[in-house]
Scaffold this motif. Structure first.
Motif, PDB file in Angstrom:
ATOM      1  N   ILE A  69       0.836  -1.203   0.000  1.00 25.42           N
ATOM      2  CA  ILE A  69       0.000   0.000   0.000  1.00 25.42           C
ATOM      3  C   ILE A  69       0.869   1.250   0.000  1.00 25.42           C
ATOM      4  N   CYS A  70       1.878   1.261   0.858  1.00 28.70           N
ATOM      5  CA  CYS A  70       2.757   2.427   0.956  1.00 28.70           C
ATOM      6  C   CYS A  70       3.540   2.650  -0.337  1.00 28.70           C
ATOM      7  N   LEU A  71       3.945   1.574  -0.990  1.00 30.56           N
ATOM      8  CA  LEU A  71       4.652   1.711  -2.261  1.00 30.56           C
ATOM      9  C   LEU A  71       3.751   2.302  -3.339  1.00 30.56           C
ATOM     10  N   THR A  72       2.464   1.965  -3.270  1.00 29.67           N
ATOM     11  CA  THR A  72       1.526   2.480  -4.258  1.00 29.67           C
ATOM     12  C   THR A  72       1.522   4.000  -4.293  1.00 29.67           C
ATOM     13  N   TYR A 113      -3.099   6.636   0.478  1.00 33.64           N
ATOM     14  CA  TYR A 113      -2.222   7.690   0.997  1.00 33.64           C
ATOM     15  C   TYR A 113      -2.453   7.900   2.490  1.00 33.64           C
ATOM     16  N   VAL A 114      -3.706   7.959   2.902  1.00 30.82           N
ATOM     17  CA  VAL A 114      -4.015   8.176   4.321  1.00 30.82           C
ATOM     18  C   VAL A 114      -3.457   7.034   5.168  1.00 30.82           C
ATOM     19  N   VAL A 115      -3.604   5.808   4.691  1.00 29.51           N
ATOM     20  CA  VAL A 115      -3.060   4.655   5.419  1.00 29.51           C
ATOM     21  C   VAL A 115      -1.539   4.763   5.508  1.00 29.51           C
ATOM     22  N   GLY A 116      -0.892   5.067   4.400  1.00 33.51           N
ATOM     23  CA  GLY A 116       0.562   5.190   4.407  1.00 33.51           C
ATOM     24  C   GLY A 116       1.045   6.297   5.321  1.00 33.51           C
ATOM     25  N   LEU A 117       0.285   7.371   5.384  1.00 32.58           N
ATOM     26  CA  LEU A 117       0.659   8.499   6.225  1.00 32.58           C
ATOM     27  C   LEU A 117       0.606   8.127   7.703  1.00 32.58           C
ATOM     28  N   HIS A 118      -0.433   7.415   8.092  1.00 36.91           N
ATOM     29  CA  HIS A 118      -0.652   7.128   9.512  1.00 36.91           C
ATOM     30  C   HIS A 118       0.002   5.842   9.995  1.00 36.91           C
ATOM     31  N   GLU A 119       0.297   4.932   9.070  1.00 40.74           N
ATOM     32  CA  GLU A 119       0.789   3.619   9.495  1.00 40.74           C
ATOM     33  C   GLU A 119       2.234   3.340   9.070  1.00 40.74           C
TER      34      GLU A 119
END
Length: 209
Positions: A69-72, A113-119
């Motif tokens: 997810i973060c790589l996306t 993006y929101v997941v990558g930002l917070h996690e």
């Protein structure tokens, strides 16, 4: 509508990649709703509609899904947006194109993006480092074009590095308030951001024709 013959015509590696992308996308929705720490592999498998063993075939762990997810939202912008900075045109024109592409991508990948930002802190150190490398590379490329605009006299900012940070932060902030289907369309928002970010923040001017 696709048929079994259509599916068979797609190479297995492509089908596998698409399936992994679909799993990561659905997992991002669950992570955003419930929090990464509160979600298990069984929850993800149930949401996707597959058996737990099949999920482990695609991803060996929940952390690997988060990494995908973060790589996306870090690798995709590097691959899709940064070529715009190498296209013909002035620094103002190239950054304007990047602003529009960045906002369109962020809108399409808002949940990821929101997941990558917070996690991000939940990633293994080596995975977090890989994600941050993409982010730093993107930031450097933006900074380089800002610096080019300063040399040509287009941009009136005193520090390219600070200006690049401010620009990218401004663009990423759209994830906190913009939702598709509202009063403003993304094209309208993109035009406004080009005016605010490139022309007002940096002082860029369109080339006379």
């Amino acid at each position: 509508m696709s048929t079994p013959d259509d599916a068979a015509a797609v190479p297995r590696a492509v089908r596998t990649l698409r399936r992994k992308e679909d799993i990561a996308s659905q997992a991002a929705t669950i992570f955003a709703r419930d929090g990464y720490a509160n979600v298990g592999m069984r929850d993800i498998a149930d949401a996707v509609g597959i058996r737990g063993a099949s999920l482990y075939h695609h991803f060996p762990s929940k952390e690997e899904i988060l990494f995908a997810i973060c790589l996306t939202v870090t690798r995709e912008p590097v691959e899709e947006n940064l070529p715009l900075l190498d296209a013909p045109g002035t620094p103002t024109e190239r950054l304007s194109a990047l602003v529009r592409a960045h906002l369109h991508h962020l809108t399409r990948r808002r949940v990821e993006y929101v997941v990558g930002l917070h996690e991000l802190a939940s990633l293994l150190p080596e995975h977090r480092a890989a994600v941050e490398d993409y982010r730093r590379h993107y930031q450097r490329r933006v900074r380089d074009v800002v610096a080019a605009g300063m040399r040509t006299g287009e941009f009136g900012v005193p520090d390219a590095r600070i200006a690049a940070f401010a620009l990218v932060d401004m663009l990423n902030g759209i994830s906190a308030w913009y939702h598709e289907g509202g009063d403003l369309g993304i094209d309208e928002v993109s035009d406004a951001y080009v005016d605010l970010a490139v022309r007002r923040l940096l002082g860029g001017v369109p080339r006379e024709r």
